[in-house]
Design a protein around this motif. Structure first.
Motif, mmCIF file in Angstrom:
data_model
loop_
_atom_site.group_PDB
_atom_site.id
_atom_site.type_symbol
_atom_site.label_atom_id
_atom_site.label_comp_id
_atom_site.label_asym_id
_atom_site.label_seq_id
_atom_site.Cartn_x
_atom_site.Cartn_y
_atom_site.Cartn_z
ATOM 1 N N GLY A 184 0.798 -1.225 0.000
ATOM 2 C CA GLY A 184 0.000 0.000 0.000
ATOM 3 C C GLY A 184 0.828 1.272 0.000
ATOM 4 O O GLY A 184 0.567 2.189 -0.805
ATOM 5 N N PRO A 185 1.837 1.386 0.884
ATOM 6 C CA PRO A 185 2.646 2.619 0.884
ATOM 7 C C PRO A 185 3.342 2.883 -0.446
ATOM 8 O O PRO A 185 3.440 4.036 -0.879
ATOM 9 N N ALA A 195 0.723 4.079 -2.891
ATOM 10 C CA ALA A 195 0.319 5.442 -2.532
ATOM 11 C C ALA A 195 1.379 6.448 -2.974
ATOM 12 O O ALA A 195 1.049 7.549 -3.442
ATOM 13 N N ALA A 210 0.561 9.468 -5.613
ATOM 14 C CA ALA A 210 0.834 10.847 -5.205
ATOM 15 C C ALA A 210 1.840 11.501 -6.145
ATOM 16 O O ALA A 210 1.705 12.683 -6.491
ATOM 17 N N VAL A 216 4.071 6.787 6.734
ATOM 18 C CA VAL A 216 3.065 5.819 6.292
ATOM 19 C C VAL A 216 3.650 4.406 6.326
ATOM 20 O O VAL A 216 3.003 3.448 6.776
#
Length: 216
Positions: free
Chosen positions: A32-33, A36, A40, A69
């Protein structure tokens, strides 16, 4: 008098570490990080931000957000499972160190060279173990896979060489290509390469497995 019913020979099996976590949740916390970060970056890559009189590119600020995160997701995974592998811990420490240097010095080179350092470190450590006749990969992975010693040694040799190739590839890409190219490489190529590597080891896992076989 000899025992007519000898005890069955014990076969070593993989050590189960930590509590089970649903596969989807575990994958989300691990990847996920990274996803993300990619989203971004695609959204903000052409923007710059002025903070405290210093101009920051979007890459730097996204890195500043990525580090906490990553720490939070690793903390959640540890809380749920009660365990983080040594490889996960080392990776997390390097993310914090090189991510922090990137933000502190306002220089994206530190974060871009992080995969090089990680893979070169892993390749070197595994190589030292091989020279000593040991599979430190088995130690790092906490014996999660049921393999004979010969299987661990062969897998360690292959993975050490693979990590060395990844380290060189990352170094070449971030030094010679655009940030866009490096972000794509980091987000998609590296995870897929690691996944593909272990898929290609299926014959090794089958041949050197030490798990007990079901009797029919």
């Amino acid at each position: 008098m000899a025992d007519k019913h000898p005890q069955p020979r014990k076969v070593p099996v993989a050590k189960v570490v930590g509590k089970p976590v649903p596969a989807g949740l575990k994958l989300g916390l691990e990847l996920g990080p990274v996803l993300a970060f990619f989203v971004a970056y695609i959204w903000l890559r052409d923007r710059t931000f002025m903070i405290g009189g210093t101009e920051y590119e979007a890459f730097i600020l996204i890195t500043a957000a990525f580090v906490p995160v990553m720490v939070i997701c690793s903390g959640i995974l540890w809380k749920l499972s009660g365990h983080l592998s040594r490889m996960q811990v080392v990776t997390l420490v390097l993310v914090v160190v090189f991510g922090g240097l990137t933000v502190w010095l306002n220089d994206d080179r530190f974060f871009k060279m992080k995969p090089t350092i990680i893979y070169a470190l892993f390749a070197g450590v595994l190589g030292v173990g091989l020279l000593r006749g040991q599979s430190w990969l088995q130690y790092v992975m906490d014996g999660m896979m049921p393999l004979q010693h010969a299987g661990w040694m062969l897998l360690t040799k292959r993975l050490a060489m693979f990590f060395a190739v990844l380290a060189v590839a990352n170094e070449v890409i971030w030094r010679t290509m655009s940030t866009d190219a490096w972000v794509n490489f980091k987000t998609f190529v590296l995870p897929l390469a690691l996944f593909g590597f272990f898929i290609l080891q299926s014959k090794l896992f089958e041949r050197y497995s030490s798990a007990p076989k079901d009797e029919t």
